[in-house]
Design a protein around this motif. Structure first.
Motif, PDB file in Angstrom:
ATOM      1  N   ALA A  95       0.685  -1.114  -0.026  1.00  0.00           N
ATOM      2  CA  ALA A  95      -0.242  -0.155   0.141  1.00  0.00           C
ATOM      3  C   ALA A  95       0.848   1.084  -0.135  1.00  0.00           C
ATOM      4  CB  ALA A  95      -0.870  -0.145   1.332  1.00  0.00           C
ATOM      5  N   ALA A  98      -0.242   7.031   3.103  1.00  0.00           N
ATOM      6  CA  ALA A  98      -0.280   8.449   3.363  1.00  0.00           C
ATOM      7  C   ALA A  98       0.573   8.352   4.840  1.00  0.00           C
ATOM      8  CB  ALA A  98      -1.602   9.390   3.529  1.00  0.00           C
ATOM      9  N   ASP A  99       1.763   9.258   4.738  1.00  0.00           N
ATOM     10  CA  ASP A  99       2.360   9.418   5.943  1.00  0.00           C
ATOM     11  C   ASP A  99       1.986  10.535   6.736  1.00  0.00           C
ATOM     12  OD1 ASP A  99       4.936   7.464   5.188  1.00  0.00           O
ATOM     13  OD2 ASP A  99       5.438   9.086   3.765  1.00  0.00           O
ATOM     14  N   PRO A 126       0.610   6.180  11.744  1.00  0.00           N
ATOM     15  CA  PRO A 126       1.275   4.943  12.097  1.00  0.00           C
ATOM     16  C   PRO A 126       2.098   4.351  11.163  1.00  0.00           C
ATOM     17  CG  PRO A 126      -1.038   4.573  12.195  1.00  0.00           C
ATOM     18  CD  PRO A 126      -0.688   5.880  11.967  1.00  0.00           C
ATOM     19  N   ASP A 127       3.216   3.720  11.073  1.00  0.00           N
ATOM     20  CA  ASP A 127       4.049   3.237   9.952  1.00  0.00           C
ATOM     21  C   ASP A 127       3.748   1.619  10.360  1.00  0.00           C
ATOM     22  OD1 ASP A 127       6.043   1.616   8.585  1.00  0.00           O
ATOM     23  OD2 ASP A 127       7.206   3.346   8.671  1.00  0.00           O
ATOM     24  N   ILE A 128       2.886   1.128   9.416  1.00  0.00           N
ATOM     25  CA  ILE A 128       2.105  -0.024   9.335  1.00  0.00           C
ATOM     26  C   ILE A 128       3.431  -1.134   9.267  1.00  0.00           C
ATOM     27  CG2 ILE A 128       0.253  -1.797   8.616  1.00  0.00           C
ATOM     28  CD1 ILE A 128      -0.867   0.954   7.645  1.00  0.00           C
ATOM     29  N   GLY A 144       8.448  -5.233   2.375  1.00  0.00           N
ATOM     30  CA  GLY A 144       8.038  -4.120   2.287  1.00  0.00           C
ATOM     31  C   GLY A 144       8.373  -3.359   0.660  1.00  0.00           C
ATOM     32  N   PHE A 145       7.831  -2.602   0.392  1.00  0.00           N
ATOM     33  CA  PHE A 145       8.157  -1.585  -0.920  1.00  0.00           C
ATOM     34  C   PHE A 145       8.789  -0.573  -0.563  1.00  0.00           C
ATOM     35  CE2 PHE A 145       6.099  -3.753  -4.456  1.00  0.00           C
ATOM     36  CZ  PHE A 145       5.630  -4.608  -4.290  1.00  0.00           C
ATOM     37  N   LYS A 159      16.163   0.601   4.904  1.00  0.00           N
ATOM     38  CA  LYS A 159      14.687   0.371   5.177  1.00  0.00           C
ATOM     39  C   LYS A 159      14.665  -0.921   5.830  1.00  0.00           C
ATOM     40  CE  LYS A 159      12.254   3.173   3.135  1.00  0.00           C
ATOM     41  NZ  LYS A 159      11.825   3.833   1.862  1.00  0.00           N
ATOM     42  N   LYS A 163      13.119  -1.451   9.502  1.00  0.00           N
ATOM     43  CA  LYS A 163      11.769  -1.971   9.664  1.00  0.00           C
ATOM     44  C   LYS A 163      11.902  -3.412  10.134  1.00  0.00           C
ATOM     45  CE  LYS A 163       9.864   1.674   7.107  1.00  0.00           C
ATOM     46  NZ  LYS A 163       8.695   2.290   6.469  1.00  0.00           N
TER      47      LYS A 163
HETATM   48  O1  C5P Z   1       9.232   4.208   4.837  1.00  0.00           O
HETATM   49  P1  C5P Z   1       8.599   4.204   3.736  1.00  0.00           P
HETATM   50  O2  C5P Z   1       7.232   4.763   3.568  1.00  0.00           O
HETATM   51  O3  C5P Z   1       9.478   4.649   2.225  1.00  0.00           O
HETATM   52  O4  C5P Z   1       8.330   2.576   3.488  1.00  0.00           O
HETATM   53  C1  C5P Z   1       7.372   1.905   2.593  1.00  0.00           C
HETATM   54  C2  C5P Z   1       6.845   0.703   2.643  1.00  0.00           C
HETATM   55  O5  C5P Z   1       6.152   1.042   4.218  1.00  0.00           O
HETATM   56  C3  C5P Z   1       5.916   0.114   2.050  1.00  0.00           C
HETATM   57  O6  C5P Z   1       5.812  -1.222   2.176  1.00  0.00           O
HETATM   58  C4  C5P Z   1       4.512   0.740   2.787  1.00  0.00           C
HETATM   59  O7  C5P Z   1       3.386  -0.171   2.290  1.00  0.00           O
HETATM   60  C5  C5P Z   1       4.928   0.597   3.996  1.00  0.00           C
HETATM   61  N1  C5P Z   1       4.374   1.992   4.793  1.00  0.00           N
HETATM   62  C6  C5P Z   1       3.232   1.481   5.715  1.00  0.00           C
HETATM   63  N2  C5P Z   1       2.759   2.380   6.612  1.00  0.00           N
HETATM   64  C7  C5P Z   1       3.121   3.714   6.543  1.00  0.00           C
HETATM   65  C8  C5P Z   1       4.277   3.911   5.455  1.00  0.00           C
HETATM   66  C9  C5P Z   1       4.666   2.978   4.849  1.00  0.00           C
HETATM   67  O8  C5P Z   1       3.104   0.195   5.985  1.00  0.00           O
HETATM   68  N3  C5P Z   1       2.655   4.528   7.284  1.00  0.00           N
END
Ligand code: C5P
Length: 221
Positions: A95, A98-99, A126-128, A144-145, A159, A163
């Motif tokens: 996905a 949105a940050d 939140p960073d999922i 992750g992507f 990354k 992560k």
């Molecule tokens: O740190 P960055 O956003 O570049 O990392 C991208 C990866 O982290 C993608 O796999 C994206 O789906 C995941 N992601 C997430 N939650 C967020 C931001 C990114 O799961 N809030």
């Protein structure tokens, strides 16, 4: 003959953009068609997995046998991942989350009349992927992507470690035929001990290469 090398595996995939609302009619979002995530879900299903797809708003149809959980916001996506992630063997975060989200949500439409300039205060979502990495279960595989414009391999390795992922699928979003909306992608697979540069492929072929990598290198560890 079709490979059934994901038989018995539960696969969780996040796909598409998220929407972060300012008021009932306006939101901030990311460019994402969801095509890569849906291609991954279909590939996993064809190879015998039980697939759950958590998707932001997209315009794609898929097989009825793939369970889809529709969400809009990053925090809804996070809540669903949190609730069901431990039941899954392979988790792929494709996905375009949105940050940031607006700090305040106005429950009625914001009126432009009284405003000369309009400022939006944002707070972090939140960073999922990071959360899933931090709480990774024994044997779980996390993918992750990353969308990069420079130093693709270095940034993706960073990354991967930060992560606690097992594989990062790195996109150079500036290359022709990669990234948003198009049906093709140009990616590099980055794991702790391997870097594989793939040529321009359809998203379906990329999905197949990703699962080949998972089955051949990551499931064996
Ligand atoms: O740190 P960055 O956003 O570049 O990392 C991208 C990866 O982290 C993608 O796999 C994206 O789906 C995941 N992601 C997430 N939650 C967020 C931001 C990114 O799961 N809030």
């Amino acid at each position: 003959l079709e490979k059934k090398d994901l038989e018995g595996k539960n696969v969780l995939i996040t796909a598409g953009p998220t929407r972060e609302y300012l008021d009932p009619v306006r939101f901030i979002s990311n460019r994402s068609s969801g095509k890569m995530g849906f291609a991954l879900a279909e590939e996993a299903y064809k190879r015998g997995a039980k697939v759950t797809l958590i998707s932001g708003p997209v315009n794609i149809q898929t097989y009825a046998s793939i369970e889809i959980i529709n969400v809009e916001t990053a925090s809804q996506m996070y809540d669903v991942v949190k609730r069901i992630k431990d039941e899954h063997d392979i988790l792929i975060f494709s996905a375009a989350v949105a940050d940031f989200r607006p700090k305040d949500f106005k429950s009625t439409k914001i009126k432009k009349d009284q405003l000369e300039n309009f400022y939006i205060e944002l707070e972090k979502n939140p960073d999922i992927l990071r959360y899933a990495g931090e709480t990774k279960k024994n044997g779980q595989i996390i993918v992750g992507f990353s969308a990069e414009t420079e130093n693709i391999v270095e940034n993706s390795q960073k990354k991967l470690y930060e992560k606690n992922a097992d594989l990062i699928v790195a996109n150079n979003v500036l290359q022709e035929g990669a990234g948003f909306d198009v049906d093709t992608n140009i990616v590099t697979l980055v794991s702790k001990d391997k870097i594989i540069e793939l040529p321009k492929l359809s998203k379906k072929e990329v999905a197949s290469k990703i699962f080949d990598f998972i089955v051949d290198y990551l499931c064996k560890k």
